[in-house]
Scaffold this motif. Sequence first.
Motif, PDB file in Angstrom:
ATOM      1  N   THR A  60       0.834  -1.199   0.000  1.00  0.00           N
ATOM      2  CA  THR A  60       0.000   0.000   0.000  1.00  0.00           C
ATOM      3  C   THR A  60       0.870   1.251   0.000  1.00  0.00           C
ATOM      4  N   ALA A  61       0.358   2.304  -0.592  1.00  0.00           N
ATOM      5  CA  ALA A  61       1.068   3.593  -0.589  1.00  0.00           C
ATOM      6  C   ALA A  61       0.073   4.663  -0.192  1.00  0.00           C
ATOM      7  N   ARG A  62       0.387   5.366   0.923  1.00  0.00           N
ATOM      8  CA  ARG A  62      -0.552   6.368   1.421  1.00  0.00           C
ATOM      9  C   ARG A  62       0.023   7.750   1.128  1.00  0.00           C
ATOM     10  N   PHE A  63      -0.825   8.661   0.748  1.00  0.00           N
ATOM     11  CA  PHE A  63      -0.330  10.015   0.451  1.00  0.00           C
ATOM     12  C   PHE A  63      -1.463  11.013   0.597  1.00  0.00           C
ATOM     13  N   ILE A  64      -1.091  12.263   0.739  1.00  0.00           N
ATOM     14  CA  ILE A  64      -2.072  13.346   0.743  1.00  0.00           C
ATOM     15  C   ILE A  64      -1.602  14.358  -0.292  1.00  0.00           C
ATOM     16  N   LEU A  65      -2.454  14.649  -1.230  1.00  0.00           N
ATOM     17  CA  LEU A  65      -2.058  15.591  -2.275  1.00  0.00           C
ATOM     18  C   LEU A  65      -1.925  16.994  -1.687  1.00  0.00           C
ATOM     19  N   GLY A  66      -0.887  17.706  -2.123  1.00  0.00           N
ATOM     20  CA  GLY A  66      -0.627  19.047  -1.590  1.00  0.00           C
ATOM     21  C   GLY A  66      -1.695  20.045  -2.031  1.00  0.00           C
ATOM     22  N   LYS A  67      -1.882  21.080  -1.218  1.00  0.00           N
ATOM     23  CA  LYS A  67      -2.948  22.040  -1.447  1.00  0.00           C
ATOM     24  C   LYS A  67      -2.653  22.913  -2.668  1.00  0.00           C
ATOM     25  N   GLU A  68      -1.367  23.244  -2.856  1.00  0.00           N
ATOM     26  CA  GLU A  68      -1.041  24.176  -3.926  1.00  0.00           C
ATOM     27  C   GLU A  68      -1.180  23.535  -5.297  1.00  0.00           C
ATOM     28  N   PRO A  93      -8.613  18.947   4.774  1.00  0.00           N
ATOM     29  CA  PRO A  93      -9.313  18.459   3.596  1.00  0.00           C
ATOM     30  C   PRO A  93      -8.999  17.000   3.333  1.00  0.00           C
ATOM     31  N   ILE A  94      -9.568  16.122   4.135  1.00  0.00           N
ATOM     32  CA  ILE A  94      -9.228  14.725   3.997  1.00  0.00           C
ATOM     33  C   ILE A  94      -9.715  14.206   2.654  1.00  0.00           C
ATOM     34  N   GLY A  95     -11.037  14.350   2.453  1.00  0.00           N
ATOM     35  CA  GLY A  95     -11.716  13.964   1.225  1.00  0.00           C
ATOM     36  C   GLY A  95     -10.879  13.287   0.148  1.00  0.00           C
ATOM     37  N   TRP A  96     -10.969  13.811  -1.050  1.00  0.00           N
ATOM     38  CA  TRP A  96     -10.262  13.218  -2.177  1.00  0.00           C
ATOM     39  C   TRP A  96      -8.747  13.234  -2.020  1.00  0.00           C
ATOM     40  N   ARG A  97      -8.257  14.290  -1.357  1.00  0.00           N
ATOM     41  CA  ARG A  97      -6.812  14.477  -1.413  1.00  0.00           C
ATOM     42  C   ARG A  97      -6.032  13.402  -0.664  1.00  0.00           C
ATOM     43  N   ALA A  98      -6.636  12.837   0.367  1.00  0.00           N
ATOM     44  CA  ALA A  98      -5.945  11.767   1.084  1.00  0.00           C
ATOM     45  C   ALA A  98      -6.381  10.434   0.501  1.00  0.00           C
ATOM     46  N   ALA A  99      -5.440   9.591   0.132  1.00  0.00           N
ATOM     47  CA  ALA A  99      -5.833   8.321  -0.476  1.00  0.00           C
ATOM     48  C   ALA A  99      -4.745   7.274  -0.284  1.00  0.00           C
ATOM     49  N   LYS A 106       9.269  -0.481  -4.391  1.00  0.00           N
ATOM     50  CA  LYS A 106      10.073   0.437  -5.206  1.00  0.00           C
ATOM     51  C   LYS A 106       9.305   0.834  -6.470  1.00  0.00           C
ATOM     52  N   ALA A 107       8.656  -0.174  -7.074  1.00  0.00           N
ATOM     53  CA  ALA A 107       7.901   0.105  -8.295  1.00  0.00           C
ATOM     54  C   ALA A 107       6.789   1.117  -8.019  1.00  0.00           C
ATOM     55  N   MET A 108       6.126   0.995  -6.848  1.00  0.00           N
ATOM     56  CA  MET A 108       5.038   1.919  -6.528  1.00  0.00           C
ATOM     57  C   MET A 108       5.581   3.306  -6.263  1.00  0.00           C
ATOM     58  N   ARG A 109       6.714   3.355  -5.582  1.00  0.00           N
ATOM     59  CA  ARG A 109       7.330   4.651  -5.304  1.00  0.00           C
ATOM     60  C   ARG A 109       7.674   5.346  -6.630  1.00  0.00           C
ATOM     61  N   ASP A 110       8.250   4.557  -7.538  1.00  0.00           N
ATOM     62  CA  ASP A 110       8.622   5.114  -8.842  1.00  0.00           C
ATOM     63  C   ASP A 110       7.390   5.599  -9.600  1.00  0.00           C
ATOM     64  N   THR A 111       6.316   4.802  -9.543  1.00  0.00           N
ATOM     65  CA  THR A 111       5.095   5.170 -10.248  1.00  0.00           C
ATOM     66  C   THR A 111       4.588   6.513  -9.769  1.00  0.00           C
ATOM     67  N   LEU A 112       4.544   6.687  -8.407  1.00  0.00           N
ATOM     68  CA  LEU A 112       4.032   7.935  -7.851  1.00  0.00           C
ATOM     69  C   LEU A 112       4.991   9.086  -8.133  1.00  0.00           C
ATOM     70  N   ALA A 113       6.295   8.791  -8.082  1.00  0.00           N
ATOM     71  CA  ALA A 113       7.276   9.851  -8.330  1.00  0.00           C
ATOM     72  C   ALA A 113       7.197  10.327  -9.773  1.00  0.00           C
ATOM     73  N   ALA A 114       6.884   9.394 -10.682  1.00  0.00           N
ATOM     74  CA  ALA A 114       6.773   9.779 -12.083  1.00  0.00           C
ATOM     75  C   ALA A 114       5.606  10.744 -12.271  1.00  0.00           C
ATOM     76  N   LEU A 115       4.553  10.569 -11.456  1.00  0.00           N
ATOM     77  CA  LEU A 115       3.395  11.456 -11.548  1.00  0.00           C
ATOM     78  C   LEU A 115       3.659  12.791 -10.871  1.00  0.00           C
ATOM     79  N   ASP A 116       4.289  12.734  -9.693  1.00  0.00           N
ATOM     80  CA  ASP A 116       4.576  13.957  -8.938  1.00  0.00           C
ATOM     81  C   ASP A 116       5.787  13.708  -8.030  1.00  0.00           C
ATOM     82  N   VAL A 131       5.267  10.011   0.164  1.00  0.00           N
ATOM     83  CA  VAL A 131       4.482   8.770   0.142  1.00  0.00           C
ATOM     84  C   VAL A 131       4.936   7.852   1.267  1.00  0.00           C
ATOM     85  N   GLU A 132       3.970   7.235   1.946  1.00  0.00           N
ATOM     86  CA  GLU A 132       4.280   6.246   2.988  1.00  0.00           C
ATOM     87  C   GLU A 132       3.957   4.883   2.431  1.00  0.00           C
ATOM     88  N   ILE A 133       4.978   4.027   2.312  1.00  0.00           N
ATOM     89  CA  ILE A 133       4.735   2.702   1.743  1.00  0.00           C
ATOM     90  C   ILE A 133       4.781   1.649   2.842  1.00  0.00           C
TER      91      ILE A 133
END
Lengths: 107, 876
Positions: free
Chosen positions: B518-526, B695-701, B716-726, B731-733
Amino acid sequence: MLSADLQGSLNLIILRALSRGPNHGFGIAQFVQEGSEGLINVEEGSMYPALHRLERDKLIAGEWKVTGNGRRARYYSLTRTGRKALADAERRWSVLSKGVEKLLGFA
Amino acid sequence: MFGFRRRPRIDDELREEAAHHLEMLIEQARAAGHSETEAAFQARRKFGNTTAIHEEVRAVHVNRILENLLQDVRYSFRSLRTNRSFAITAMLAAAVGIGPTTAVFSAVDRLLFRPLPYAHQDRLVSVGMLAPLDSNEFLFASPYFELRRHRPVFEAVTAFQAGTIPCDLTEQNPVRLRCLRVERTFLEMFGMSPVVGRTFSTGEDAPNGPRAALISYGLWQSRFGSDPGVVGRTLPLDGAAVTIAGVLPAAFEMPTLTRADILLPLALNEATERNGRALRVFARLPEGLSAAQARLQLQPYFAQALEGVPPAFRKEINYQVRSVRDRQLGDVKLVSVALFGSVLGLLLLACANIATLVLARGLGREREMAMRAALGASRLRLASQSLTECMVLALTGGAAGVVLAWVLVRTFAAMAPGALPKLDQASIDWRVLGFALAASIVSGLVFGIVPALRTPKASLIGGGWRSVGSGAGRLRTLLVSLQIAISIMLLTGAGLLLRSLWNMQSAPLGLDAGHVVTARFILGKERYGNDQRQIAFFGELEQRLASVPGAEASAITDSVPPTGGTRGRPLNTIEIEGRARPPEGTGGMAPWRFVSPGYFATLRIPIVRGRGFIEQDREAAMFSMVISDSYARSVFPNEDPIGKRMLRGPKGEWFTVIGVAGDVRNVGLSKKADPEYYVVRKPTPDLTYANQEPPIGWRAATAMVRTPLDPKLTAKAMRDTLAALDPTLPVEIETMRQRVGSQLERPRFNAILLGLFATIGMALAAVGLYGVVSFLVSQRKQEIGVRMALGATPHAIERLILGHAARWTAIGVAFGVIGALLATRALRTLLFGVPARDPWTLAAVVALLAAVAFGAAWVPSRRASRLDPLTTLRDN
């Protein structure tokens, strides 16, 4: 060992013995025995705790000296406080003993 | 010491004085015509007991007490050295008693005893309503305004926002920080002030006021090199410039123990805010008023506040006023008290154990003591000697215990850093050392006082026969029974916790936790300030997750079992088509989750009826839901739930039940599962949480992938996937197993600790019993010899000895069982799947202890049965 009520008297006796001049433990014991004509008979060793207590309270002072026959002995002498304490105690004692004598009908 | 002569000189002088006196007496007697020996004898008699006189003279000089002590200590060391096995056993017992006690003290001190870093800390309370989904009390803005305006009961009130907000320091290398919004009055009411700079101004704490921030001491050090000129500089926070108003002190901690890097003004808007934000409200009580009294006096206020709560929720709400300390302790109050209580029990057990050893040694040394008494040592002197010996044992044992405590504290913190709040701060500092010293002294007194009071009997000098029914013997057996009783209590507690842990571990989760990362993250506000950006991110992520190497299934969800997550709804607010609305307050909550279609496959949650979500369910006009099995059974007991319509959408649309999923643990592992439902994630704004902060809603997933590959590679693959996006997204794995396992951290910690203490206790009790039985055998050697000579078989002797041991054990077990029944009631809330008075646990504990006791008594009884009657009878 001396019982508690005798302890005060023993202090008084020691102070009285030393009022005639400095003396060592054995000398004081001799004085007690002769002076009381054998009426007061305590283990002589038990005098030493009393001597040390009096010295601690600064009523008497101890000092090492050489005796007449060339032995070393610890001589005790009355200090000024000791002299005053003796005078006080003698006065109280005579008042008390007179009172007791009167009460018991000897006078 | 001024005015007193030194000891050695006094001794020498007195010896010389006495010698002189004796010589004079001898001379006198000789002069009177006595023989040499006669004269010496008479002189001695006249002089009296020299030893006693020596003692008495020494007693005249006051520094005596200290000197006695030094002498006793020196003597103790000498005498302990001559009896190494006794000394080592007793010291070890003291160490294993004091060590764990000190370690647990150090772990719970900050929670239970140490003053909090706030002014008037005894008068600070947390106020609010307790509602489902949050284990702590909070208030919405409008009841808080009421409280702030009229201030019933309290001297002062202040508030801050519940939870931290993730905020990004947007520089070249963005950093994710924890921001927390507090009212201007917050620092002042808690008696804290910035080390540099100032607190917020009224203007800054007003809606749309100038942006200002207080930074933590740590941030000040790491980011600004402790530069005092930092005040007035600006920080780019979530893309906006914020002025630094001040720096928080190093010892700063939130009363809720929430960790925050930056404090921002709460800026409540009294004109518009009603119940958007949950606030933590704290207040200062007037002198002499307790939290409970305040709660009573606040009843009218609470009643009024409850009117502002939607009727459907009212039954779920309780109002609470509790001290800051209780607020910090939260649900670990019971655990901390239970752990501390059990180590105190262990310490008492160790004391009883050492007392039996000391008593045995005392009996062994009766001749020595009697001899010393005859030689003129006073009774007090002998007693104080024995007590000093115990003190020496207790203090050396305590010192070893501190070392043990240090190891234990390190182990606790490494084993389960989250088991207790502030556990990471636990250390062996002066306060803890002071506690260890006090514990050692008290223990020394406890196990030293009993033997010290025993008088040596002169008749023992010559030795001879004794009986065992003596006072000391009875005391020793009582002490053994006490040890067994405490052992039973500790073992029962440990047994119950271990069984609960086992139940928690073995109860089915309802999902397959293996091979899921699992990979947990909260999207930044900006970067993700608007819905479009969020929707775009999640759409892209879902695509890419599917192509993680080896992915069998993948999903995005807002929360993951076995916890309930962030969304929940009172069951009685969920309408069902064609039925009357359920009466108000039928109670119970249903947690629910927003999941992508792959959710059930990824966690292997079985769909027991109907189907799971598919792409079509995500169309704007589709309102599909999946409900859990137990929910389906309770709402549609004799009907097919598939196709039923229930639950209204944002515009009153009915949701259609398309499937029933197997039950999954969703309120942690220590409670039974609640009914649950699922709604599919759609590429539309999350209306439920649109206006909320944080703002837990959508941003936390949480993104999840199931693959048969090595979890490290997948991570590692998940970390890379998320890093490629942003690349800036923190990310907490974790693997799913780790997530489930972390739920067991606390129960495991409690069970292991109590298990450890119980094991030590049982070992001590066994050693104690062994010691007493061995002693019984050695004392009754002659009697046993006689019995054997008169024809008793070895078997009968063994039975005789074991009979004694069995009686003491039985007494201990009886009291232990009663004690356990009383004490374990307190553990109720920590247990899962096992009653506090579980007969099986109790039976197992009794059986275990009986077996251990039998073993401990059997060895010496066997020795007794092999005694040679001839030797024993000849011995004395």
